[in-house]
Write an enzyme that holds these catalytic residues in place. Structure first.
Site, PDB file in Angstrom:
ATOM      1  N   ASN A  77       0.857  -1.182   0.000  1.00 27.69           N
ATOM      2  CA  ASN A  77       0.000   0.000   0.000  1.00 27.69           C
ATOM      3  C   ASN A  77       0.896   1.235   0.000  1.00 27.69           C
ATOM      4  OD1 ASN A  77      -1.608   2.227   1.216  1.00 27.69           O
ATOM      5  ND2 ASN A  77      -3.203   0.657   1.251  1.00 27.69           N
ATOM      6  N   HIS A 102      -3.399   0.857  -3.448  1.00 28.81           N
ATOM      7  CA  HIS A 102      -3.511  -0.212  -2.458  1.00 28.81           C
ATOM      8  C   HIS A 102      -2.417  -1.244  -2.716  1.00 28.81           C
ATOM      9  CE1 HIS A 102      -7.973   0.430  -1.176  1.00 28.81           C
ATOM     10  NE2 HIS A 102      -7.314   1.558  -1.242  1.00 28.81           N
ATOM     11  N   CYS A 137     -10.199  -5.174  -0.690  1.00 26.21           N
ATOM     12  CA  CYS A 137     -11.360  -4.291  -0.797  1.00 26.21           C
ATOM     13  C   CYS A 137     -12.072  -4.546  -2.127  1.00 26.21           C
ATOM     14  CB  CYS A 137     -10.915  -2.830  -0.705  1.00 26.21           C
ATOM     15  SG  CYS A 137     -10.027  -2.265  -2.182  1.00 26.21           S
ATOM     16  N   CYS A 158      -9.816  -3.727  -5.287  1.00 26.21           N
ATOM     17  CA  CYS A 158      -8.786  -4.730  -5.560  1.00 26.21           C
ATOM     18  C   CYS A 158      -9.418  -6.061  -5.973  1.00 26.21           C
ATOM     19  CB  CYS A 158      -7.884  -4.888  -4.352  1.00 26.21           C
ATOM     20  SG  CYS A 158      -6.938  -3.366  -4.003  1.00 26.21           S
TER      21      CYS A 158
END
Length: 150
Positions: free
Chosen positions: A45, A56, A83, A86
């Protein structure tokens, strides 16, 4: 599905990327892209370090991997459950397997990934859990920014 020795080795690299991000003052989430036993790329990240809201861990890793003709035989390792952004990228790229360090501190989109045909392995890795727990406790405002919560 159980973790192989290869899985454990590459998940450890993802954790080390997360730890490096933490030590840089960023969000401790690391990722590794692998084909068989071959490391394609690793990243972490970079939202804080680069001022990039979509940097990310998984996105940084995939950027570093560059263009690939196919991702179907690759595994993405990530220290934290991914998330929606992603997860969507994994689906879009046709990645078929993801190994997740932990989903205790953040329950991502494992069900969506499974519904879209990905093999999802949750490692429940103690180091990944401890690092993210420490980060959330120390920097809750940065964590909330990362997951877009107030």
């Amino acid at each position: 599905m159980s973790m192989t020795e290869t899985d454990k080795r590459f998940l450890r690299i993802a954790y080390e990327e997360a730890l490096a991000g933490y030590n840089e003052g960023g969000c401790p989430i690391g990722s590794v892209l692998v084909e068989g036993d071959r490391l394609i790329a690793q990243g972490r990240n970079q939202r804080v370090q680069q001022g990039d809201p979509i940097a990310h861990g998984e996105m940084d890793c995939l950027r570093k991997a560059g263009r690939q003709k196919s991702y179907k035989s690759m595994t993405l390792y990530t220290s934290l459950s991914p998330c929606m952004m992603c997860s969507g990228t994994m689906i879009q790229f046709g990645i078929k397997r993801v190994v997740i360090g932990e989903n205790t501190t953040f329950g991502g989109n494992e069900d969506l990934l499974r519904e879209r045909g990905l093999e999802v392995i949750i490692a429940d890795d103690a180091d990944c859990i401890a690092l993210m727990t420490k980060f959330i406790k120390e920097k809750p405002e940065l964590w909330n920014e990362d997951i877009a919560e107030e």
